[in-house]
Scaffold this motif. Structure first.
Motif, PDB file in Angstrom:
ATOM      1  N   ALA A  26      64.479  32.436-103.560  1.00  0.00           N
ATOM      2  CA  ALA A  26      65.450  33.266-104.282  1.00  0.00           C
ATOM      3  C   ALA A  26      65.848  34.476-103.434  1.00  0.00           C
ATOM      4  CB  ALA A  26      64.865  33.711-105.624  1.00  0.00           C
ATOM      5  N   LEU A  27      64.841  35.065-102.794  1.00  0.00           N
ATOM      6  CA  LEU A  27      65.107  36.207-101.909  1.00  0.00           C
ATOM      7  C   LEU A  27      66.011  35.787-100.745  1.00  0.00           C
ATOM      8  CD1 LEU A  27      64.222  39.212-101.287  1.00  0.00           C
ATOM      9  CD2 LEU A  27      62.447  38.225 -99.833  1.00  0.00           C
ATOM     10  N   GLN A  28      65.757  34.594-100.218  1.00  0.00           N
ATOM     11  CA  GLN A  28      66.581  34.105 -99.098  1.00  0.00           C
ATOM     12  C   GLN A  28      68.048  33.960 -99.508  1.00  0.00           C
ATOM     13  OE1 GLN A  28      64.429  30.474 -97.927  1.00  0.00           O
ATOM     14  NE2 GLN A  28      63.982  31.485 -95.996  1.00  0.00           N
ATOM     15  N   ARG A  33      73.530  35.726 -98.729  1.00  0.00           N
ATOM     16  CA  ARG A  33      74.851  36.186 -99.207  1.00  0.00           C
ATOM     17  C   ARG A  33      75.195  37.539 -98.598  1.00  0.00           C
ATOM     18  NH1 ARG A  33      74.444  34.977-105.674  1.00  0.00           N
ATOM     19  NH2 ARG A  33      74.717  32.722-105.558  1.00  0.00           N
ATOM     20  N   GLU A  34      74.217  38.431 -98.629  1.00  0.00           N
ATOM     21  CA  GLU A  34      74.428  39.772 -98.084  1.00  0.00           C
ATOM     22  C   GLU A  34      74.734  39.695 -96.570  1.00  0.00           C
ATOM     23  OE1 GLU A  34      74.883  42.552 -99.413  1.00  0.00           O
ATOM     24  OE2 GLU A  34      74.632  43.914 -97.696  1.00  0.00           O
ATOM     25  N   THR A  35      74.040  38.795 -95.885  1.00  0.00           N
ATOM     26  CA  THR A  35      74.249  38.630 -94.445  1.00  0.00           C
ATOM     27  C   THR A  35      75.673  38.160 -94.155  1.00  0.00           C
ATOM     28  OG1 THR A  35      71.914  38.199 -94.020  1.00  0.00           O
ATOM     29  CG2 THR A  35      73.476  37.335 -92.400  1.00  0.00           C
ATOM     30  N   VAL A  36      76.142  37.180 -94.927  1.00  0.00           N
ATOM     31  CA  VAL A  36      77.506  36.677 -94.720  1.00  0.00           C
ATOM     32  C   VAL A  36      78.523  37.782 -95.012  1.00  0.00           C
ATOM     33  CG1 VAL A  36      79.234  35.043 -95.579  1.00  0.00           C
ATOM     34  CG2 VAL A  36      76.889  34.271 -95.152  1.00  0.00           C
ATOM     35  N   ILE A  57      76.951  29.882-102.115  1.00  0.00           N
ATOM     36  CA  ILE A  57      75.598  29.914-101.529  1.00  0.00           C
ATOM     37  C   ILE A  57      74.616  30.024-102.682  1.00  0.00           C
ATOM     38  CG2 ILE A  57      74.041  31.182 -99.995  1.00  0.00           C
ATOM     39  CD1 ILE A  57      76.518  32.107 -98.454  1.00  0.00           C
ATOM     40  N   ARG A  58      74.032  28.895-103.069  1.00  0.00           N
ATOM     41  CA  ARG A  58      73.126  28.878-104.223  1.00  0.00           C
ATOM     42  C   ARG A  58      71.708  28.490-103.848  1.00  0.00           C
ATOM     43  NH1 ARG A  58      77.063  25.498-106.270  1.00  0.00           N
ATOM     44  NH2 ARG A  58      78.868  26.644-107.049  1.00  0.00           N
ATOM     45  N   SER A  59      71.521  27.942-102.660  1.00  0.00           N
ATOM     46  CA  SER A  59      70.167  27.601-102.207  1.00  0.00           C
ATOM     47  C   SER A  59      70.111  27.860-100.706  1.00  0.00           C
ATOM     48  CB  SER A  59      69.851  26.128-102.496  1.00  0.00           C
ATOM     49  OG  SER A  59      70.434  25.320-101.487  1.00  0.00           O
ATOM     50  N   PRO A  60      68.891  27.996-100.159  1.00  0.00           N
ATOM     51  CA  PRO A  60      68.792  28.242 -98.712  1.00  0.00           C
ATOM     52  C   PRO A  60      69.464  27.130 -97.906  1.00  0.00           C
ATOM     53  CG  PRO A  60      66.655  28.591 -99.767  1.00  0.00           C
ATOM     54  CD  PRO A  60      67.554  28.008-100.811  1.00  0.00           C
ATOM     55  N   GLN A  61      69.486  25.905 -98.435  1.00  0.00           N
ATOM     56  CA  GLN A  61      70.096  24.777 -97.704  1.00  0.00           C
ATOM     57  C   GLN A  61      71.609  24.955 -97.553  1.00  0.00           C
ATOM     58  OE1 GLN A  61      67.790  24.177-100.309  1.00  0.00           O
ATOM     59  NE2 GLN A  61      66.233  24.071 -98.707  1.00  0.00           N
ATOM     60  N   ASP A  62      72.209  25.788 -98.389  1.00  0.00           N
ATOM     61  CA  ASP A  62      73.660  25.987 -98.294  1.00  0.00           C
ATOM     62  C   ASP A  62      74.075  26.684 -96.996  1.00  0.00           C
ATOM     63  OD1 ASP A  62      74.282  24.683-100.643  1.00  0.00           O
ATOM     64  OD2 ASP A  62      73.949  26.478-101.861  1.00  0.00           O
ATOM     65  N   TRP A 264      58.540  34.103 -90.385  1.00  0.00           N
ATOM     66  CA  TRP A 264      58.751  35.033 -91.509  1.00  0.00           C
ATOM     67  C   TRP A 264      60.079  34.707 -92.181  1.00  0.00           C
ATOM     68  CZ3 TRP A 264      54.305  36.348 -92.718  1.00  0.00           C
ATOM     69  CH2 TRP A 264      53.361  36.761 -91.773  1.00  0.00           C
ATOM     70  N   GLU A 265      59.977  33.901 -93.232  1.00  0.00           N
ATOM     71  CA  GLU A 265      61.183  33.356 -93.850  1.00  0.00           C
ATOM     72  C   GLU A 265      61.904  34.354 -94.750  1.00  0.00           C
ATOM     73  OE1 GLU A 265      61.241  29.023 -94.808  1.00  0.00           O
ATOM     74  OE2 GLU A 265      59.062  29.260 -94.727  1.00  0.00           O
ATOM     75  N   ASP A 266      61.302  35.507 -95.004  1.00  0.00           N
ATOM     76  CA  ASP A 266      62.054  36.558 -95.699  1.00  0.00           C
ATOM     77  C   ASP A 266      63.008  37.253 -94.717  1.00  0.00           C
ATOM     78  OD1 ASP A 266      59.533  37.449 -94.557  1.00  0.00           O
ATOM     79  OD2 ASP A 266      60.033  39.446 -95.298  1.00  0.00           O
ATOM     80  N   ALA A 267      62.753  37.099 -93.415  1.00  0.00           N
ATOM     81  CA  ALA A 267      63.592  37.755 -92.406  1.00  0.00           C
ATOM     82  C   ALA A 267      64.451  36.773 -91.619  1.00  0.00           C
ATOM     83  CB  ALA A 267      62.714  38.554 -91.438  1.00  0.00           C
ATOM     84  N   TYR A 268      64.031  35.511 -91.562  1.00  0.00           N
ATOM     85  CA  TYR A 268      64.760  34.497 -90.784  1.00  0.00           C
ATOM     86  C   TYR A 268      64.857  33.209 -91.587  1.00  0.00           C
ATOM     87  CZ  TYR A 268      63.616  37.735 -87.073  1.00  0.00           C
ATOM     88  OH  TYR A 268      63.487  38.874 -86.318  1.00  0.00           O
TER      89      TYR A 268
END
Ligand SMILES: [Zn+2]
Length: 439
Positions: A26-28, A33-36, A57-62, A264-268
């Motif tokens: 969820a955090l990703q 979204r914020e990154t885009v 963008i609804r899931s990390p796979q998007d 670190w998947e909260d950052a990458y």
């Protein structure tokens, strides 16, 4: 058992290290979204991201709907094309050496540096480093991100930090003695070279020094080198992964269970793709690592193709962190060379050599072309003890190395045994491969 281990685990940043997998994803999504949204302000991404709707963008796979970014893009947009904030908001830049082409630059805002230092502190804390440790940073400072990256992470954690830099081996050893250094960061080839210096001085680190943890990174190295360094220095070696385009070190790191590197998947945001088709590969399969920054505010990068080949290791880690684990990097696709139609990574040669006790700590691979035929010669330093022994013994060692290299590489190299300490020495990154074929 698992629960006991989890209960004992202590975290630098529990909010991001100990969250659930669902919470992490969820955090990703929020951060992607914020990154885009932010990246659209950069000249390079402005048009490329125009069609992307944040609601899609609804899931990390998007992330797969977004375009890739390559090293060539960074070169083409050099120097300012990826900045999404005014220039006066940035406080640091690192430039990566243009050994294979034009240089690339990465810029950091004050907040980016702060986030990076915290991520590094998280890595170091995870391995057992604590306030009270003395940390000696034996890597180059300057434009190389490894130096300052570890430096600020170690200070953030609260270690007494010695910015000794690379080289000047005798002073390094003196500093280790005088300040009871317990934790070091060193590139693998220099760790091997420093072993030779200590041996020459009659110094036994297990008896004479207080070292307990070593971080090795910045160059690929084999498990055989890890074993050598651990046995000689009496340390536990942790594998570190990073690249300057993703800040530098601190992207992925081993925990104390050492079964792969937690990324670190909260950052990458991580993808592994087939380097030819660019389609995702199934979990566990080897492919190219592709990363999207999720916390960088000044210069976000979307789906950056690292050229590093690795896989995601299946299963959970006993430490309890939900961040998935990367296998040791198999090599950069750029490092690979082709000899007689066979793909070879220099690290394959190292694996064979370093497992043979009579082999010293330095070697190099020389490729040449004679009468239109490619040749490969592996020059290998032997240990001091061996070189004074008889020729028959040397011949046996040479035959063994040739046979084992042939079985690993599927081509037969020429092997040349050379005197201890006779190959060129390097305090920086080692030059292990000399390719004279195109000269
Ligand atoms: Zn773990």
């Amino acid at each position: 058992m698992l629960q006991n281990l989890q209960a004992e685990e202590s975290y630098w940043d529990a909010k991001h290290e100990a969250l659930s997998r669902d919470g992490l994803e969820a955090l990703q999504v929020d951060r992607l979204r914020e990154t885009v949204r932010r990246a659209r302000r950069a000249p390079f991404y402005r048009e490329r991201l125009q069609e992307i709707s944040l609601e899609d963008i609804r899931s990390p796979q998007d992330v797969a709907h977004l375009p890739f970014t390559t090293k060539q893009d960074l070169r083409d947009a050099y120097p300012y094309g990826f900045l999404c904030q005014p220039k006066d908001r940035f406080v640091r830049l690192h430039v990566s050496s243009g050994t294979t082409g034009q240089a690339t630059a990465v810029f950091y805002t004050r907040k980016d540096l702060d986030t990076w230092a915290d991520l590094m502190a998280r890595c170091l804390y995870m391995t057992g480093a604590r306030p009270g440790d003395t940390f000696q940073n034996l890597t180059g400072y300057g434009l190389f991100t490894g130096g300052l990256g570890f430096h600020y992470g170690a200070e953030r954690l609260g270690m007494l930090t010695i910015p000794s830099g690379a080289g000047n081996s005798k002073r390094q050893i003196q500093l280790m003695k005088d300040f009871d250094t317990t934790v070091i960061h060193i590139i693998p080839s220099y760790a091997l070279r420093l072993m030779d210096v200590m041996q020459e001085l009659g110094l036994d680190p297990k008896r004479d020094l207080s070292l307990r943890i070593a971080y090795l990174g910045a160059e690929p190295y084999s498990e055989e080198v890890r074993s050598r360094v651990e046995a000689f220095y009496g340390v536990k070696v942790f594998n570190s992964y990073g690249l300057s385009e993703m800040n530098g070190p601190g992207v992925a790191f081993e925990c104390r269970f050492q079964n792969g590197l937690h990324i670190w998947e909260d950052a990458y945001l991580v993808e592994i793709v087939d380097p030819d088709t660019l389609e995702p590969v199934p979990e566990g399969r080897l492919g190219e690592l592709v990363l999207t920054t999720l916390t960088r505010e000044g210069m976000p990068l979307i789906r950056y193709r690292t050229k590093d080949l690795t896989r995601i290791l299946p299963g959970d880690c006993p430490c309890g962190r939900p961040h998935r684990r990367l296998d040791r990097i198999q090599g950069r696709s750029d490092d690979m060379f082709i000899l007689k139609g066979v793909n070879i990574f220099p690290i394959q040669v190292e694996q064979v050599l370093m497992a043979i006790p009579e082999v010293g700590n330095n070697y190099r691979i020389v490729l040449d072309r004679q009468n239109n035929v490619d040749t490969m010669t592996v020059e290998v330093e032997v240990t001091d003890k061996i070189f004074v022994e008889d020729m028959r013994h040397l011949q046996r060692i040479r035959n063994r190395i040739t046979k084992e290299l042939k079985s690993e590489l599927l081509v037969t190299p020429a092997v040349s045994l050379v005197e201890p300490h006779s190959l060129p020495k390097n305090d920086g990154k080692a030059v292990r491969l000399i390719d004279r074929r195109n000269l």
